[in-house]
Write a protein that holds these residues in place. Structure first.
Motif, mmCIF file in Angstrom:
data_model
loop_
_atom_site.group_PDB
_atom_site.id
_atom_site.type_symbol
_atom_site.label_atom_id
_atom_site.label_comp_id
_atom_site.label_asym_id
_atom_site.label_seq_id
_atom_site.Cartn_x
_atom_site.Cartn_y
_atom_site.Cartn_z
ATOM 1 N N GLU A 43 0.794 -1.228 0.000
ATOM 2 C CA GLU A 43 0.000 0.000 0.000
ATOM 3 C C GLU A 43 0.826 1.277 0.000
ATOM 4 O O GLU A 43 0.297 2.342 -0.329
ATOM 5 N N ASP A 44 2.104 1.206 0.315
ATOM 6 C CA ASP A 44 2.947 2.405 0.290
ATOM 7 C C ASP A 44 3.097 2.978 -1.115
ATOM 8 O O ASP A 44 3.448 4.139 -1.277
ATOM 9 N N ASP A 45 2.829 2.177 -2.134
ATOM 10 C CA ASP A 45 2.986 2.625 -3.525
ATOM 11 C C ASP A 45 1.750 3.315 -4.085
ATOM 12 O O ASP A 45 1.781 3.798 -5.211
ATOM 13 N N PHE A 46 0.653 3.370 -3.331
ATOM 14 C CA PHE A 46 -0.602 3.850 -3.900
ATOM 15 C C PHE A 46 -1.299 4.828 -2.967
ATOM 16 O O PHE A 46 -1.049 4.860 -1.777
ATOM 17 N N ALA A 47 -2.201 5.589 -3.558
ATOM 18 C CA ALA A 47 -3.053 6.489 -2.789
ATOM 19 C C ALA A 47 -4.475 5.938 -2.833
ATOM 20 O O ALA A 47 -4.843 5.208 -3.747
ATOM 21 N N MET A 48 -5.253 6.319 -1.851
ATOM 22 C CA MET A 48 -6.659 5.926 -1.858
ATOM 23 C C MET A 48 -7.456 6.971 -2.637
ATOM 24 O O MET A 48 -7.112 8.149 -2.641
ATOM 25 N N ALA A 49 -8.521 6.516 -3.268
ATOM 26 C CA ALA A 49 -9.416 7.396 -4.012
ATOM 27 C C ALA A 49 -10.658 7.664 -3.173
ATOM 28 O O ALA A 49 -11.165 6.764 -2.503
ATOM 29 N N ASP A 50 -11.149 8.886 -3.202
ATOM 30 C CA ASP A 50 -12.409 9.246 -2.546
ATOM 31 C C ASP A 50 -13.539 8.840 -3.479
ATOM 32 O O ASP A 50 -13.784 9.482 -4.505
ATOM 33 N N CYS A 51 -14.213 7.765 -3.160
ATOM 34 C CA CYS A 51 -15.249 7.215 -4.044
ATOM 35 C C CYS A 51 -16.441 8.150 -4.208
ATOM 36 O O CYS A 51 -17.163 8.066 -5.188
ATOM 37 N N ASN A 52 -16.641 9.034 -3.253
ATOM 38 C CA ASN A 52 -17.723 10.001 -3.357
ATOM 39 C C ASN A 52 -17.457 11.011 -4.480
ATOM 40 O O ASN A 52 -18.365 11.678 -4.944
ATOM 41 N N GLN A 53 -16.212 11.116 -4.916
ATOM 42 C CA GLN A 53 -15.826 12.049 -5.973
ATOM 43 C C GLN A 53 -15.614 11.362 -7.319
ATOM 44 O O GLN A 53 -15.266 12.017 -8.291
ATOM 45 N N LYS A 54 -15.763 10.045 -7.359
ATOM 46 C CA LYS A 54 -15.526 9.301 -8.601
ATOM 47 C C LYS A 54 -16.846 8.871 -9.229
ATOM 48 O O LYS A 54 -17.693 8.302 -8.566
ATOM 49 N N PHE A 55 -16.981 9.154 -10.506
ATOM 50 C CA PHE A 55 -18.178 8.798 -11.258
ATOM 51 C C PHE A 55 -17.757 8.130 -12.557
ATOM 52 O O PHE A 55 -16.678 8.399 -13.075
ATOM 53 N N LEU A 56 -18.598 7.286 -13.092
ATOM 54 C CA LEU A 56 -18.364 6.679 -14.393
ATOM 55 C C LEU A 56 -19.253 7.368 -15.430
ATOM 56 O O LEU A 56 -20.352 7.818 -15.097
ATOM 57 N N PRO A 57 -18.799 7.437 -16.673
ATOM 58 C CA PRO A 57 -19.618 8.097 -17.702
ATOM 59 C C PRO A 57 -21.017 7.491 -17.839
ATOM 60 O O PRO A 57 -21.996 8.215 -18.044
ATOM 61 N N HIS A 58 -21.143 6.177 -17.696
ATOM 62 C CA HIS A 58 -22.451 5.555 -17.843
ATOM 63 C C HIS A 58 -23.264 5.531 -16.546
ATOM 64 O O HIS A 58 -24.392 5.063 -16.531
ATOM 65 N N PHE A 59 -22.693 6.032 -15.425
ATOM 66 C CA PHE A 59 -23.415 6.227 -14.169
ATOM 67 C C PHE A 59 -23.074 7.623 -13.642
ATOM 68 O O PHE A 59 -22.455 7.759 -12.585
ATOM 69 N N PRO A 60 -23.481 8.682 -14.346
ATOM 70 C CA PRO A 60 -23.028 10.028 -13.980
ATOM 71 C C PRO A 60 -23.543 10.523 -12.629
ATOM 72 O O PRO A 60 -22.943 11.416 -12.043
ATOM 73 N N ASN A 61 -24.622 9.971 -12.132
ATOM 74 C CA ASN A 61 -25.190 10.424 -10.858
ATOM 75 C C ASN A 61 -24.967 9.443 -9.721
ATOM 76 O O ASN A 61 -25.508 9.619 -8.645
ATOM 77 N N GLN A 62 -24.180 8.405 -9.946
ATOM 78 C CA GLN A 62 -23.958 7.368 -8.945
ATOM 79 C C GLN A 62 -22.500 7.401 -8.492
ATOM 80 O O GLN A 62 -21.626 6.936 -9.208
ATOM 81 N N PRO A 63 -22.224 7.969 -7.307
ATOM 82 C CA PRO A 63 -20.845 7.918 -6.814
ATOM 83 C C PRO A 63 -20.495 6.501 -6.385
ATOM 84 O O PRO A 63 -21.374 5.673 -6.148
ATOM 85 N N GLY A 64 -19.218 6.226 -6.258
ATOM 86 C CA GLY A 64 -18.780 4.931 -5.763
ATOM 87 C C GLY A 64 -19.177 4.769 -4.309
ATOM 88 O O GLY A 64 -18.930 5.656 -3.496
ATOM 89 N N THR A 65 -19.800 3.655 -3.970
ATOM 90 C CA THR A 65 -20.259 3.429 -2.599
ATOM 91 C C THR A 65 -19.669 2.159 -1.993
ATOM 92 O O THR A 65 -19.980 1.830 -0.852
ATOM 93 N N ILE A 66 -18.837 1.458 -2.754
ATOM 94 C CA ILE A 66 -18.183 0.260 -2.230
ATOM 95 C C ILE A 66 -16.749 0.226 -2.742
ATOM 96 O O ILE A 66 -16.407 0.869 -3.730
ATOM 97 N N CYS A 67 -15.921 -0.520 -2.037
ATOM 98 C CA CYS A 67 -14.564 -0.810 -2.517
ATOM 99 C C CYS A 67 -14.613 -2.179 -3.182
ATOM 100 O O CYS A 67 -15.342 -3.071 -2.740
ATOM 101 N N ARG A 68 -13.834 -2.317 -4.215
ATOM 102 C CA ARG A 68 -13.841 -3.582 -4.929
ATOM 103 C C ARG A 68 -12.408 -4.003 -5.234
ATOM 104 O O ARG A 68 -11.558 -3.177 -5.519
ATOM 105 N N LYS A 69 -12.192 -5.299 -5.164
ATOM 106 C CA LYS A 69 -10.935 -5.906 -5.589
ATOM 107 C C LYS A 69 -11.291 -6.997 -6.583
ATOM 108 O O LYS A 69 -12.094 -7.876 -6.285
ATOM 109 N N ILE A 70 -10.705 -6.910 -7.766
ATOM 110 C CA ILE A 70 -10.982 -7.883 -8.812
ATOM 111 C C ILE A 70 -9.684 -8.589 -9.171
ATOM 112 O O ILE A 70 -8.671 -7.936 -9.407
ATOM 113 N N VAL A 71 -9.712 -9.909 -9.171
ATOM 114 C CA VAL A 71 -8.584 -10.706 -9.643
ATOM 115 C C VAL A 71 -9.094 -11.466 -10.860
ATOM 116 O O VAL A 71 -10.071 -12.205 -10.760
#
Length: 151
Positions: A43-71
């Motif tokens: 984790e020393d190599d990365f910063a955390m993102a504020d999900c309340n400030q992140k939006f996707l183009p196809h969900f413009p009104n839905q902020p991120g409300t969960i953390c996800r890890k995908i393998v």
């Protein structure tokens, strides 16, 4: 009889337990860009993102409300992606403040395709580990025990 210290301690404990403003911070990385995003996670190599400030183009009104890890594994090549999530496993919006159980789902496909995704929203950075754990309850129980002992 309540003392000033007991009242202050009680108010501080309650302020930790009550959500005043919902904002979740998640680790945000891709092992294709930086191998330290894999497990074991550095984790020393990365910063955390504020999900309340992140939006996707196809969900413009839905902020991120969960953390996800995908393998994902495609043709014996593994990649780990960590970031904010926007929808639950059924494709539905997740209302801010709704606590989800930490959950991992595996899906397998044809041609050596395997995907595992884990979702959580119990605390900031909960998408850091191999096994996501519930931490809110582990904090609330000791605080409640201490308060019951003091009061």
């Amino acid at each position: 009889m309540y003392t000033t210290n007991n009242i202050a301690l009680t108010l501080m404990a309650l302020s930790v337990c009550l959500p005043f403003a919902y904002s979740l911070n998640c680790w945000d990385c891709n092992s294709l860009i930086n191998a330290n995003c894999n497990d074991p996670f550095k984790e020393d190599d990365f910063a955390m993102a504020d999900c309340n400030q992140k939006f996707l183009p196809h969900f413009p009104n839905q902020p991120g409300t969960i953390c996800r890890k995908i393998v994902q594994k495609v043709n014996d090549e593994y990649r780990t992606i960590r970031g904010c999530g926007y929808l639950n496993d059924l494709g539905q919006e997740i209302k801010p403040g709704t606590v989800l159980p930490n959950d991992c789902i595996k899906r397998a496909g044809t041609f050596s395709v395997l995907v595992q995704y884990c979702s959580c929203n119990g605390k900031d950075g909960c998408n850091h580990s191999t096994h996501l754990i519930v931490s809110s309850i582990t904090l609330i129980i000791p605080i409640a025990l201490i308060l019951s002992y003091i009061l």
